[in-house]
Design an enzyme around this catalytic site. Structure first.
Site, PDB file in Angstrom:
ATOM      1  N   ASP A 126      41.758  -8.452-136.138  1.00 15.04           N
ATOM      2  CA  ASP A 126      42.103  -7.590-137.261  1.00 15.04           C
ATOM      3  C   ASP A 126      43.274  -6.685-136.872  1.00 15.04           C
ATOM      4  O   ASP A 126      43.403  -6.300-135.700  1.00 15.04           O
ATOM      5  CB  ASP A 126      40.885  -6.746-137.645  1.00 15.04           C
ATOM      6  CG  ASP A 126      41.022  -6.141-139.035  1.00 15.04           C
ATOM      7  OD1 ASP A 126      41.942  -6.551-139.779  1.00 15.04           O
ATOM      8  OD2 ASP A 126      40.215  -5.263-139.377  1.00 15.04           O
ATOM      9  N   ARG A 164      36.829  -3.888-152.394  1.00 15.74           N
ATOM     10  CA  ARG A 164      36.160  -2.875-151.573  1.00 15.74           C
ATOM     11  C   ARG A 164      35.956  -1.585-152.362  1.00 15.74           C
ATOM     12  O   ARG A 164      34.890  -0.965-152.304  1.00 15.74           O
ATOM     13  CB  ARG A 164      36.973  -2.596-150.310  1.00 15.74           C
ATOM     14  CG  ARG A 164      36.344  -1.546-149.390  1.00 15.74           C
ATOM     15  CD  ARG A 164      37.234  -1.268-148.200  1.00 15.74           C
ATOM     16  NE  ARG A 164      37.380  -2.452-147.375  1.00 15.74           N
ATOM     17  CZ  ARG A 164      38.328  -2.603-146.461  1.00 15.74           C
ATOM     18  NH1 ARG A 164      39.234  -1.653-146.296  1.00 15.74           N
ATOM     19  NH2 ARG A 164      38.380  -3.689-145.730  1.00 15.74           N
ATOM     20  N   LYS A 183      40.275  -9.973-146.392  1.00 17.27           N
ATOM     21  CA  LYS A 183      40.765 -10.683-145.205  1.00 17.27           C
ATOM     22  C   LYS A 183      39.640 -10.879-144.188  1.00 17.27           C
ATOM     23  O   LYS A 183      39.478 -11.969-143.639  1.00 17.27           O
ATOM     24  CB  LYS A 183      41.935  -9.893-144.589  1.00 17.27           C
ATOM     25  CG  LYS A 183      43.145  -9.794-145.500  1.00 17.27           C
ATOM     26  CD  LYS A 183      44.321  -9.123-144.815  1.00 17.27           C
ATOM     27  CE  LYS A 183      44.056  -7.656-144.503  1.00 17.27           C
ATOM     28  NZ  LYS A 183      43.881  -6.847-145.727  1.00 17.27           N
ATOM     29  N   THR A 184      38.865  -9.832-143.934  1.00 21.15           N
ATOM     30  CA  THR A 184      37.757  -9.963-142.995  1.00 21.15           C
ATOM     31  C   THR A 184      36.711 -10.939-143.525  1.00 21.15           C
ATOM     32  O   THR A 184      36.170 -11.759-142.769  1.00 21.15           O
ATOM     33  CB  THR A 184      37.118  -8.587-142.742  1.00 21.15           C
ATOM     34  OG1 THR A 184      38.096  -7.705-142.178  1.00 21.15           O
ATOM     35  CG2 THR A 184      35.944  -8.698-141.781  1.00 21.15           C
ATOM     36  N   THR A 200      47.858  -5.894-142.525  1.00 19.94           N
ATOM     37  CA  THR A 200      48.349  -5.250-143.745  1.00 19.94           C
ATOM     38  C   THR A 200      49.858  -5.092-143.719  1.00 19.94           C
ATOM     39  O   THR A 200      50.447  -4.660-144.709  1.00 19.94           O
ATOM     40  CB  THR A 200      47.700  -3.858-143.905  1.00 19.94           C
ATOM     41  OG1 THR A 200      47.961  -3.073-142.730  1.00 19.94           O
ATOM     42  CG2 THR A 200      46.193  -3.985-144.084  1.00 19.94           C
TER      43      THR A 200
END
Length: 373
Positions: free
Chosen positions: A132, A240, A87-88, A181
């Site tokens: 975020d 990640r 997402k980032t 999230t």
């Protein structure tokens, strides 16, 4: 990528000479500066480089290309999905594709309307504002954001009590990219103000293999195909985690294997760091061991299970349980957590006749809840 001192709650990132130059004003407690620099270096810079998520990638690409042709900022973008899926990275890519700077902050950092007003009033025309964990903003800030996203203005209240005056402040057009999230926790008025919503799903092993090959090249790691597939298969479908495991395998190979990452190095390193063939770590296996050996497969309440493994209930529920349920090792029922047949088989134990063969979620389970807790 250069990182400046932590002197506030925002962060401005601009693209210069093909790389991102950041002046960070937020301290990430999740790792060292070196680790953050490495993670940032592994991020794709453009939408064409972004692996996996073809549906979201194509939809977002259409939105951005149409905005470029119109010569106006695109609609606000909401990205949802589990942690670690990109997402980032996509927020950074939005700014790069638009060739505009990006301002970075987070929901927990904006606890007052004044905090948000300070950020919004400093935005340039066409700038991207990345929020975020947007679902964790305060209610007052959310209400201010409604007006800013829709009408590009904010009302700044001066004074208190009967003498208070609301002064309208016009804002240049900008684009909000929100990441969450827990999309279900966003109030409907805020969700409705996003013109594009993309949900990121877990990655297939093939996509993770492509990501790891790219990361290995950027890190200067020589890795065999078998080693890369071994790491990808234990990464929980999350880039990640895949990149983190690759760095640990690289460390093992540098210390014990002459620097070359082969299948043996991957297996030995992952065993050292307690990541088994199914991607389960120490906490995951402790939860399954407690369920099967101490409670005969359940059902058992969340708090009781957490005490049995020596962790907080929130840790078990948010860290271990989502993957165990998704992969069919655990079932959530109104009476509590139960081990499935796959959990018994993974531990090498004989499953009782009453053990469910797959995970079962209540139909109304939209949040973490406290089933059987």
């Amino acid at each position: 990528m250069s990182t400046g001192p932590a002197d506030g709650f925002g962060s401005e990132i601009r693209e210069a000479d093909g790389s991102f130059e950041a002046t960070a004003r937020v301290v990430d407690a999740g790792g060292s500066d070196d680790e953050r620099v490495v993670e940032a270096a592994l991020r794709p810079r453009r939408l064409a480089e972004f692996p996996g998520q073809p549906r979201v990638r194509d939809q977002l690409g259409l939105v951005l290309e149409a905005a470029r042709r119109r010569g106006s900022p695109p609609d606000h973008v909401l990205l949802s999905g589990p942690p670690g899926l990109g997402k980032t990275t996509l927020a950074m890519i939005v700014a790069a594709e638009l060739e505009r700077p990006i301002r970075v902050t987070s929901g927990p950092a904006i606890q007052h309307a004044g905090d948000l007003a300070a950020v919004l009033s400093s935005l340039d025309e066409g700038e991207v504002l990345f929020l975020d964990e947007i679902h964790r903003m305060s209610r007052a800030a959310e209400e201010m954001l409604y007006l800013a996203m829709e009408d590009f203005r904010v009302d700044v209240v001066v004074g208190k009590g009967p003498g208070a005056t609301a002064i309208p402040l016009e804002l240049p057009p900008f684009t909000v990219v929100g990441a969450t999230t827990r999309a279900g926790l966003l109030p409907a008025p805020l969700r409705d103000r996003f013109g594009f919503t993309g949900h990121l799903d877990f990655y297939e092993v093939g996509d993770l293999v492509a990501i790891l090959h790219r990361s290995a090249g950027l890190l200067g790691v020589e890795a065999d195909e078998a080693a890369v597939r071994e790491v990808a298969g234990r990464s929980r479908g999350t880039p990640r985690i895949a990149n983190r495991l690759l760095r640990r395998v690289r460390d093992w190979a540098q210390v014990h294997g002459g620097g070359h990452v082969d299948h043996h190095a991957a297996r030995e390193a992952l065993a050292l760091f307690d990541v088994d063939e199914a991607g389960l770590d120490r906490l995951d296996r402790a939860v399954l061991e407690a369920l099967c050996r101490r409670f005969a497969g359940g059902p058992v309440g969340l708090s009781t299970l957490a005490v049995a493994v020596g962790e907080e209930s929130d840790t078990v529920e948010t860290v271990a349980e989502p993957y165990l349920v998704r992969e069919g090792f655990m079932a959530r029922t109104p009476r509590g957590r139960t081990a499935t047949g796959r959990a018994w088989a993974h531990l090498g134990l004989q499953a009782p006749a009453h053990a469910p063969q797959q995970s079962v979620l209540p139909l109304d389970d939209d949040g973490p809840g406290r089933l059987g807790g």
